[in-house]
Design a protein around this motif. Structure first.
Motif, PDB file in Angstrom:
ATOM      1  N   ARG A 336      50.603  71.525  44.962  1.00  0.00           N
ATOM      2  CA  ARG A 336      50.528  71.978  43.615  1.00  0.00           C
ATOM      3  C   ARG A 336      51.612  70.421  42.788  1.00  0.00           C
ATOM      4  NH1 ARG A 336      53.061  77.193  40.945  1.00  0.00           N
ATOM      5  NH2 ARG A 336      51.016  77.824  42.685  1.00  0.00           N
ATOM      6  N   LYS A 337      52.564  69.751  43.292  1.00  0.00           N
ATOM      7  CA  LYS A 337      53.297  69.333  42.154  1.00  0.00           C
ATOM      8  C   LYS A 337      52.278  68.053  41.982  1.00  0.00           C
ATOM      9  CE  LYS A 337      58.067  70.686  43.003  1.00  0.00           C
ATOM     10  NZ  LYS A 337      59.714  70.442  43.029  1.00  0.00           N
ATOM     11  N   PHE A 338      51.493  67.561  43.167  1.00  0.00           N
ATOM     12  CA  PHE A 338      50.487  66.428  43.336  1.00  0.00           C
ATOM     13  C   PHE A 338      49.505  66.871  42.348  1.00  0.00           C
ATOM     14  CE2 PHE A 338      47.012  64.607  44.982  1.00  0.00           C
ATOM     15  CZ  PHE A 338      46.642  63.892  44.575  1.00  0.00           C
ATOM     16  N   TYR A 339      48.877  67.631  41.974  1.00  0.00           N
ATOM     17  CA  TYR A 339      47.717  67.801  41.573  1.00  0.00           C
ATOM     18  C   TYR A 339      47.999  67.207  39.913  1.00  0.00           C
ATOM     19  CZ  TYR A 339      44.488  68.567  45.378  1.00  0.00           C
ATOM     20  OH  TYR A 339      44.049  68.359  46.231  1.00  0.00           O
ATOM     21  N   VAL A 340      49.535  68.723  39.817  1.00  0.00           N
ATOM     22  CA  VAL A 340      50.005  68.123  38.211  1.00  0.00           C
ATOM     23  C   VAL A 340      49.954  67.305  38.029  1.00  0.00           C
ATOM     24  CG1 VAL A 340      52.173  68.899  36.662  1.00  0.00           C
ATOM     25  CG2 VAL A 340      50.793  70.840  38.052  1.00  0.00           C
ATOM     26  N   PHE A 341      50.795  66.235  38.326  1.00  0.00           N
ATOM     27  CA  PHE A 341      51.165  64.967  38.332  1.00  0.00           C
ATOM     28  C   PHE A 341      49.637  63.552  37.927  1.00  0.00           C
ATOM     29  CE2 PHE A 341      52.646  60.535  38.806  1.00  0.00           C
ATOM     30  CZ  PHE A 341      53.446  60.992  37.955  1.00  0.00           C
ATOM     31  N   PHE A 342      49.298  63.876  38.645  1.00  0.00           N
ATOM     32  CA  PHE A 342      47.590  63.407  38.680  1.00  0.00           C
ATOM     33  C   PHE A 342      46.949  63.559  37.851  1.00  0.00           C
ATOM     34  CE2 PHE A 342      43.720  62.959  39.826  1.00  0.00           C
ATOM     35  CZ  PHE A 342      42.884  61.213  40.288  1.00  0.00           C
ATOM     36  N   PHE A 343      46.868  64.721  37.474  1.00  0.00           N
ATOM     37  CA  PHE A 343      45.501  65.407  36.401  1.00  0.00           C
ATOM     38  C   PHE A 343      46.133  65.062  35.195  1.00  0.00           C
ATOM     39  CE2 PHE A 343      43.639  67.577  39.735  1.00  0.00           C
ATOM     40  CZ  PHE A 343      42.421  67.109  39.434  1.00  0.00           C
ATOM     41  N   ALA A 344      47.959  65.041  35.380  1.00  0.00           N
ATOM     42  CA  ALA A 344      48.246  64.992  33.696  1.00  0.00           C
ATOM     43  C   ALA A 344      48.307  62.908  33.219  1.00  0.00           C
ATOM     44  CB  ALA A 344      50.301  65.417  34.101  1.00  0.00           C
ATOM     45  N   SER A 345      48.934  62.546  34.839  1.00  0.00           N
ATOM     46  CA  SER A 345      48.650  61.160  33.919  1.00  0.00           C
ATOM     47  C   SER A 345      46.910  60.543  33.919  1.00  0.00           C
ATOM     48  CB  SER A 345      49.362  60.335  35.328  1.00  0.00           C
ATOM     49  OG  SER A 345      47.901  60.961  36.577  1.00  0.00           O
ATOM     50  N   ALA A 346      46.377  60.761  34.157  1.00  0.00           N
ATOM     51  CA  ALA A 346      45.314  60.584  33.852  1.00  0.00           C
ATOM     52  C   ALA A 346      44.365  61.289  32.134  1.00  0.00           C
ATOM     53  CB  ALA A 346      43.684  61.663  34.819  1.00  0.00           C
ATOM     54  N   VAL A 347      45.200  62.363  32.486  1.00  0.00           N
ATOM     55  CA  VAL A 347      44.993  62.688  30.264  1.00  0.00           C
ATOM     56  C   VAL A 347      45.196  61.996  29.878  1.00  0.00           C
ATOM     57  CG1 VAL A 347      45.407  65.013  28.788  1.00  0.00           C
ATOM     58  CG2 VAL A 347      44.424  64.984  31.355  1.00  0.00           C
ATOM     59  N   LEU A 348      46.748  61.634  29.718  1.00  0.00           N
ATOM     60  CA  LEU A 348      47.606  61.114  28.944  1.00  0.00           C
ATOM     61  C   LEU A 348      47.354  59.421  28.955  1.00  0.00           C
ATOM     62  CD1 LEU A 348      50.423  60.337  27.985  1.00  0.00           C
ATOM     63  CD2 LEU A 348      51.503  59.596  30.040  1.00  0.00           C
ATOM     64  N   PHE A 349      46.487  58.861  29.554  1.00  0.00           N
ATOM     65  CA  PHE A 349      46.276  57.401  29.365  1.00  0.00           C
ATOM     66  C   PHE A 349      45.019  57.509  29.253  1.00  0.00           C
ATOM     67  CE2 PHE A 349      50.079  56.662  31.806  1.00  0.00           C
ATOM     68  CZ  PHE A 349      49.792  54.947  32.113  1.00  0.00           C
ATOM     69  N   SER A 350      44.040  58.592  28.917  1.00  0.00           N
ATOM     70  CA  SER A 350      43.159  58.495  28.209  1.00  0.00           C
ATOM     71  C   SER A 350      42.882  58.660  27.067  1.00  0.00           C
ATOM     72  CB  SER A 350      42.409  59.542  29.031  1.00  0.00           C
ATOM     73  OG  SER A 350      41.872  59.476  30.455  1.00  0.00           O
ATOM     74  N   ILE A 351      43.846  59.568  26.771  1.00  0.00           N
ATOM     75  CA  ILE A 351      44.714  59.433  25.621  1.00  0.00           C
ATOM     76  C   ILE A 351      44.874  57.977  24.988  1.00  0.00           C
ATOM     77  CG2 ILE A 351      45.990  60.435  23.614  1.00  0.00           C
ATOM     78  CD1 ILE A 351      45.808  63.015  24.643  1.00  0.00           C
ATOM     79  N   VAL A 352      45.624  57.026  25.680  1.00  0.00           N
ATOM     80  CA  VAL A 352      45.963  55.920  25.390  1.00  0.00           C
ATOM     81  C   VAL A 352      45.112  54.406  25.386  1.00  0.00           C
ATOM     82  CG1 VAL A 352      47.802  54.043  26.429  1.00  0.00           C
ATOM     83  CG2 VAL A 352      48.001  56.896  26.687  1.00  0.00           C
ATOM     84  N   PHE A 353      44.439  54.637  26.348  1.00  0.00           N
ATOM     85  CA  PHE A 353      43.448  54.114  26.177  1.00  0.00           C
ATOM     86  C   PHE A 353      42.237  54.073  24.957  1.00  0.00           C
ATOM     87  CE2 PHE A 353      43.769  53.372  31.099  1.00  0.00           C
ATOM     88  CZ  PHE A 353      44.334  52.676  30.583  1.00  0.00           C
ATOM     89  N   ALA A 354      42.251  55.297  24.564  1.00  0.00           N
ATOM     90  CA  ALA A 354      41.006  55.238  23.448  1.00  0.00           C
ATOM     91  C   ALA A 354      41.809  55.097  22.486  1.00  0.00           C
ATOM     92  CB  ALA A 354      41.435  56.923  23.265  1.00  0.00           C
ATOM     93  N   LEU A 355      43.871  55.177  22.260  1.00  0.00           N
ATOM     94  CA  LEU A 355      44.264  54.330  21.093  1.00  0.00           C
ATOM     95  C   LEU A 355      43.899  53.501  20.831  1.00  0.00           C
ATOM     96  CD1 LEU A 355      46.909  57.191  20.781  1.00  0.00           C
ATOM     97  CD2 LEU A 355      44.898  57.216  19.720  1.00  0.00           C
ATOM     98  N   LEU A 356      43.968  52.460  22.016  1.00  0.00           N
ATOM     99  CA  LEU A 356      44.347  50.991  21.882  1.00  0.00           C
ATOM    100  C   LEU A 356      42.574  50.562  22.250  1.00  0.00           C
ATOM    101  CD1 LEU A 356      46.741  50.479  25.178  1.00  0.00           C
ATOM    102  CD2 LEU A 356      47.105  50.607  22.867  1.00  0.00           C
ATOM    103  N   GLY A 357      42.068  50.524  22.017  1.00  0.00           N
ATOM    104  CA  GLY A 357      40.401  50.386  22.598  1.00  0.00           C
ATOM    105  C   GLY A 357      40.140  49.967  21.410  1.00  0.00           C
ATOM    106  N   ARG A 358      40.144  51.078  20.240  1.00  0.00           N
ATOM    107  CA  ARG A 358      39.465  51.744  19.378  1.00  0.00           C
ATOM    108  C   ARG A 358      39.406  50.392  18.331  1.00  0.00           C
ATOM    109  NH1 ARG A 358      42.486  56.527  16.018  1.00  0.00           N
ATOM    110  NH2 ARG A 358      44.499  55.514  15.818  1.00  0.00           N
ATOM    111  N   VAL A 359      38.315  50.575  17.145  1.00  0.00           N
ATOM    112  CA  VAL A 359      38.940  49.207  16.263  1.00  0.00           C
ATOM    113  C   VAL A 359      39.084  49.652  14.682  1.00  0.00           C
ATOM    114  CG1 VAL A 359      36.780  47.744  14.882  1.00  0.00           C
ATOM    115  CG2 VAL A 359      36.152  48.421  16.754  1.00  0.00           C
ATOM    116  N   GLY A 360      40.035  49.241  14.214  1.00  0.00           N
ATOM    117  CA  GLY A 360      40.694  48.817  13.368  1.00  0.00           C
ATOM    118  C   GLY A 360      39.854  49.633  12.373  1.00  0.00           C
ATOM    119  N   ALA A 361      40.334  50.671  11.564  1.00  0.00           N
ATOM    120  CA  ALA A 361      39.074  50.920   9.925  1.00  0.00           C
ATOM    121  C   ALA A 361      39.301  49.957   9.239  1.00  0.00           C
ATOM    122  CB  ALA A 361      40.080  51.826   9.395  1.00  0.00           C
ATOM    123  N   ARG A 362      39.821  49.152   8.719  1.00  0.00           N
ATOM    124  CA  ARG A 362      40.291  47.941   7.936  1.00  0.00           C
ATOM    125  C   ARG A 362      38.478  46.951   8.487  1.00  0.00           C
ATOM    126  NH1 ARG A 362      45.600  44.974   7.226  1.00  0.00           N
ATOM    127  NH2 ARG A 362      43.534  43.521   6.068  1.00  0.00           N
TER     128      ARG A 362
END
Length: 626
Positions: A336-362
């Protein structure tokens, strides 16, 4: 039962009879424009003499005929084909044909090479299109202009072009070297204006005797050709009288007197064109020139993204997957610890990549371009340029031409992963294209732009023992700011100017060099791509962005100088110099507002134009006055 009055019983049938007769004599129904079987392509004509010149916009004409008594109206679309599908920019022209009417329709496609295949379409189905092959490539054409309606067309061995096929815009004449005239062509309006602009820009006209043994006498609008000299100049162009009739002209005489008369004597004796004076840099001459221009423009048009942090996040994510997750899976008993860490890191870095890759409003959809603007008249320019359109959001976009005589194409495929196709409406002077989000599309363009500009004046040209000691140029109010660099070109030599002074003088800090050495430097520029990536990975101030833009524009200078002298596929020696008796003033400056595209969807437009002014050589003028 009471019957109807006799008058009604008589008038009603007569009224119906008259209505029926009127309907029978009405005008024939008009076609809705979707019946391709009404149209037949009678003949096609490439270029000026049936050949094409690579890396140029070339005239293409098709004579179409409405084969029935029903009017037809619709669009003709010329497309470059690859794998059975259109690629690049499709050219569209709206045409209306009366019953049994025949007409020439003209396009100006951009020619990559003679391996291209083309299709002319005017409807759906097998009867709505025609496949067209490209002819052989050849040198810049010199053609005899003839009247197709003449009772006895001219004979001889010269390649000919009907006067009704002469282009109606200067933007289509870069592959035309010379025109041979033995009669007065029936040119009015746009064709007459195009001929004079082409001649002033450096065209060559050869006047031959007509059937009466006399030179043609031209009307007032073409009176510059009536000068009674064996050879004379019109602007940067040349007019020459050859005392012979077309039918008597032999091939050897045609070579020496017409086709090769601007070549050195050694080449005229051999009966062939001069070879290249130099090979030319891959950046300025040949097939790589367009790619080089757009690679440079992409550096100042791409939307900002923090690539340094994006790559750092990618490496961190991979590290968490392996070895961290791997070690957790093989060492911990609880899965269970493996799956919690694996999916948590995948969700976290999905958010990180979405924030870093977006084009600015300007960020806004933008155009970046460089090109050459050659003066045709005090308020008219022949503008050729490379334009990179970069959009922020997905959708349909329109690129509005800044002038007339619209010639446009996409250079190869789009710079992003999705193939792009544009449709240029030649009547509306626009190009329509569909874009993916945050993608780019490269256009090669040529336009005739009308804009009042004060022509710079040469105030001094000091020489001693054949050597230029100093040059003074008054730039005028239109070139008092936003200038990047400037030169005076005399013969094949470029004299750099010091643009920091109110009146420009010879810049002693820069080297005087030939056009050939400037286009093809002995030591090519070394470019640090790693440094550029590092700089572009961090947010920058407006001044830093301007500094990067200036760096890119300076790297593109040799390409623009080559284009200003018509050097595209090979560096022919006759083109690597100013016209005899003339000097060229070259001014490289940021694009003025009047030369920009329409701002309907692209409000962020920047770039530069190399303005080219051909003026009389002050040294020659002074000698003639003395």
């Amino acid at each position: 039962m009471t019957g109807r009055p006799a008058s009604i019983r008589i008038v009603a049938p007569l009224t119906l009879l008259l209505l029926f007769a009127a309907s029978g004599t009405a005008a024939p129904p008009k076609s809705d424009g979707d019946d391709p079987e009404l149209i037949q392509v009678v003949e096609t004509h490439w270029g000026f003499d049936g050949t094409i010149l690579s890396q140029n916009f070339m005239p293409f004409a098709a004579r179409v005929q409405n084969t029935t008594g029903i009017p037809w109206e619709g669009d003709f679309v010329l497309s470059r084909m690859s794998g059975g599908k259109p690629v690049g920019c499709q050219l569209r022209r709206h045409v209306a044909l009366g019953p049994e009417e025949s007409r020439w329709i003209q396009f100006a496609p951009y020619i990559v090479d003679n391996l291209d295949s083309w299709q002319l379409a005017w409807g759906a189905g097998e009867f709505g299109s025609m496949d067209i092959n490209s002819p052989n490539t050849g040198p810049r054409a010199t053609v005899l202009i003839f009247d197709s309606d003449a009772a006895i067309p001219p004979g001889g061995k010269l390649r000919r072009m009907s006067e009704e096929l002469f282009p109606q815009a200067i933007t289509e004449t870069s592959a035309l070297r010379g025109v041979i005239l033995s009669h007065v062509p029936f040119w009015t309006g746009a064709r007459q204006r195009t001929f004079l602009e082409w001649l002033n820009q450096g065209g060559r006209v050869y006047l031959l005797l007509n059937n009466d043994g006399k030179y043609p006498v031209f009307p007032e609008s073409l009176s510059v050709l009536n000068t009674e000299k064996d050879e004379f100049q019109v602007g940067a162009g040349n007019v020459k009288r050859v005392p012979i009739e077309v039918s008597d002209l032999e091939l050897d005489q045609a070579r020496s007197e017409i086709f090769l008369d601007d070549q050195p004597a050694t080449f005229r004796e051999r009966g062939r064109m001069a070879n290249s004076a130099f090979v030319g840099s891959y950046r300025t001459v040949g097939y790589g020139r367009n790619d080089f221009a757009f690679r440079e423009l992409s550096k100042i048009s791409a939307f900002y993204r923090p690539w340094f942090w994006i790559y750092a996040a990618v490496l961190t994510y991979l590290f968490l997957q392996f070895p961290v997750c791997y070690r957790m899976g093989v060492t911990h008993n609880k899965v269970r610890k493996f799956y919690v860490f694996f999916f948590a890191s995948a969700v976290l870095f999905s958010i990180v990549f979405a924030l870093l890759g977006r084009v600015g409003a300007r960020e806004r959809s933008r155009l970046r371009s460089v090109g050459v603007a050659q003066m045709l008249a005090a308020d008219t320019f022949d503008v050729s340029r490379w334009t990179l359109a970069t959009v922020r959001d997905e959708g349909d976009y329109v690129l509005e031409s800044p002038g007339s005589g619209n010639c446009i194409t996409i250079s190869g495929e789009s710079l992003d992963s999705r193939p792009a196709t544009a449709v240029a409406d030649l009547d509306m002077q626009t190009a329509e294209f569909e874009m993916a989000p945050t993608s780019s599309i490269p256009f090669v363009e040529r336009h005739r732009v009308s804009s009042p500009v004060e022509v710079p004046q040469i105030e001094g040209f000091e020489m001693a023992a054949g050597r230029v000691l100093n040059v003074r140029v008054n730039p005028g109010k239109d070139f008092s700011s936003d200038v990047i660099s400037a030169w005076v070109v005399r013969g094949s030599t470029m004299f750099p100017l010091d643009i920091e002074k109110p009146v420009w003088e010879l810049n002693r800090k820069r080297r005087v060099e030939t056009i050939a050495s400037y286009i093809n430097p002995e030591r090519p520029q070394v470019y640090n791509y790693l440094w550029w990536w590092w700089v572009s990975s961090f947010s920058q101030s407006d001044s830093q962005k301007r500094e990067q833009e200036e760096t890119v524009l300076k790297r593109l200078e040799p390409l623009l100088v080559a284009d200003a002298f018509g050097i595209r596929t090979e560096a022919n020696s006759p083109f690597a110099q100013a016209a005899p008796g003339m000097v060229q003033i070259l001014i490289y400056r940021h694009t003025p507002p009047n030369f920009r595209h329409g701002e309907t969807q692209f409000t962020d437009q920047r770039g530069a134009l190399l303005f080219s002014f051909a003026v009389p050589d002050p040294v020659v003028v002074t000698a003639e006055e003395k």
